[in-house]
Design a protein around this motif. Structure first.
Motif, PDB file in Angstrom:
ATOM      1  N   LEU A   1       0.834  -1.205   0.000  1.00 20.50           N
ATOM      2  CA  LEU A   1       0.000   0.000   0.000  1.00 20.50           C
ATOM      3  C   LEU A   1       0.871   1.258   0.000  1.00 20.50           C
ATOM      4  N   ALA A   2       1.917   1.242   0.824  1.00 23.60           N
ATOM      5  CA  ALA A   2       2.822   2.395   0.884  1.00 23.60           C
ATOM      6  C   ALA A   2       3.494   2.624  -0.471  1.00 23.60           C
ATOM      7  N   ALA A   3       3.851   1.546  -1.150  1.00 20.02           N
ATOM      8  CA  ALA A   3       4.479   1.675  -2.465  1.00 20.02           C
ATOM      9  C   ALA A   3       3.504   2.270  -3.485  1.00 20.02           C
ATOM     10  N   GLN A   4       2.244   1.854  -3.438  1.00 25.30           N
ATOM     11  CA  GLN A   4       1.251   2.393  -4.372  1.00 25.30           C
ATOM     12  C   GLN A   4       0.978   3.880  -4.103  1.00 25.30           C
ATOM     13  N   VAL A   5       0.881   4.240  -2.827  1.00 26.04           N
ATOM     14  CA  VAL A   5       0.655   5.649  -2.482  1.00 26.04           C
ATOM     15  C   VAL A   5       1.846   6.488  -2.942  1.00 26.04           C
ATOM     16  N   ALA A   6       3.055   5.978  -2.728  1.00 20.91           N
ATOM     17  CA  ALA A   6       4.253   6.706  -3.161  1.00 20.91           C
ATOM     18  C   ALA A   6       4.272   6.855  -4.680  1.00 20.91           C
ATOM     19  N   ARG A   7       3.853   5.822  -5.405  1.00 21.62           N
ATOM     20  CA  ARG A   7       3.810   5.895  -6.865  1.00 21.62           C
ATOM     21  C   ARG A   7       2.824   6.963  -7.330  1.00 21.62           C
ATOM     22  N   LEU A   8       1.662   7.015  -6.698  1.00 19.58           N
ATOM     23  CA  LEU A   8       0.632   7.969  -7.111  1.00 19.58           C
ATOM     24  C   LEU A   8       0.945   9.401  -6.706  1.00 19.58           C
ATOM     25  N   ARG A   9       1.514   9.572  -5.525  1.00 17.52           N
ATOM     26  CA  ARG A   9       1.791  10.923  -5.019  1.00 17.52           C
ATOM     27  C   ARG A   9       3.171  11.434  -5.382  1.00 17.52           C
ATOM     28  N   GLY A  10       4.081  10.512  -5.694  1.00 17.53           N
ATOM     29  CA  GLY A  10       5.442  10.916  -6.010  1.00 17.53           C
ATOM     30  C   GLY A  10       6.344  11.016  -4.801  1.00 17.53           C
ATOM     31  N   VAL A  11       5.795  10.836  -3.621  1.00 20.56           N
ATOM     32  CA  VAL A  11       6.565  10.847  -2.370  1.00 20.56           C
ATOM     33  C   VAL A  11       6.026   9.742  -1.461  1.00 20.56           C
ATOM     34  N   PRO A  12       6.875   9.191  -0.591  1.00 19.86           N
ATOM     35  CA  PRO A  12       6.377   8.155   0.314  1.00 19.86           C
ATOM     36  C   PRO A  12       5.359   8.724   1.301  1.00 19.86           C
ATOM     37  N   PRO A  13       4.381   7.907   1.698  1.00 23.85           N
ATOM     38  CA  PRO A  13       3.364   8.409   2.629  1.00 23.85           C
ATOM     39  C   PRO A  13       3.928   8.600   4.032  1.00 23.85           C
ATOM     40  N   VAL A  14       3.347   9.532   4.748  1.00 24.50           N
ATOM     41  CA  VAL A  14       3.695   9.738   6.142  1.00 24.50           C
ATOM     42  C   VAL A  14       2.928   8.691   6.944  1.00 24.50           C
ATOM     43  N   ARG A  15       3.660   7.937   7.748  1.00 26.64           N
ATOM     44  CA  ARG A  15       3.016   6.873   8.509  1.00 26.64           C
ATOM     45  C   ARG A  15       3.182   7.133   9.995  1.00 26.64           C
TER      46      ARG A  15
END
Length: 139
Positions: free
Chosen positions: A63-77
């Motif tokens: 999920l983190a990889a998909q969010v990073a792909r879509l947003r261009g940055v890794p998600p804040v967790r």
């Protein structure tokens, strides 16, 4: 008979730039999908803090990889918290709902990777809730 319009039109004409930015439908869907997946990641992290599972760990990373792909940055967790008031069943239901929303958006933007991940998470949360899977009838 009619009085001519004397005020400037509120509509923009071709060739002029509007005062506000426009996004394409694809950009809007990317933003929406990233939001649903980020929310699913948050619930997955909450579940991981209540029950440790290799499946949840893998799902969180995907999920983190998909969010990073879509947003261009890794998600804040958020860090794991031991003070979560929700029950496991409530979290699994919430995660199932979020995965379903992500699946709808992923399908509408033809994002196969996100759609497969969302469908897998829906299945996993259905199993965790102990509900029987309903087969999808081919129509």
């Amino acid at each position: 008979m009619y009085e001519p319009i004397r005020t400037k039109s509120v509509h923009t004409t071709a060739g002029t730039t509007p005062d506000f930015p426009h996004r394409s439908r694809e950009e809007e869907l990317d933003i929406q999908l990233a939001g649903h997946l980020a929310a699913l990641l948050t619930v997955t992290d909450e579940l991981r803090s209540l029950e440790s599972s290799a499946d949840l760990d893998r799902a969180a990373e995907r999920l983190a990889a998909q969010v990073a792909r879509l947003r261009g940055v890794p998600p804040v967790r958020a860090a794991r918290s031991a003070h979560i008031d929700a029950s496991l069943a409530a979290l699994h239901r919430r995660a199932h709902t979020l995965a379903g929303r992500a699946l709808v958006v992923a399908a509408s933007r033809a994002d196969t990777a996100a759609a497969i991940l969302s469908a897998q998470r829906m299945d996993a949360h259905t199993v965790a809730l102990g509900e029987p899977r309903k087969p999808i009838a081919a129509g």
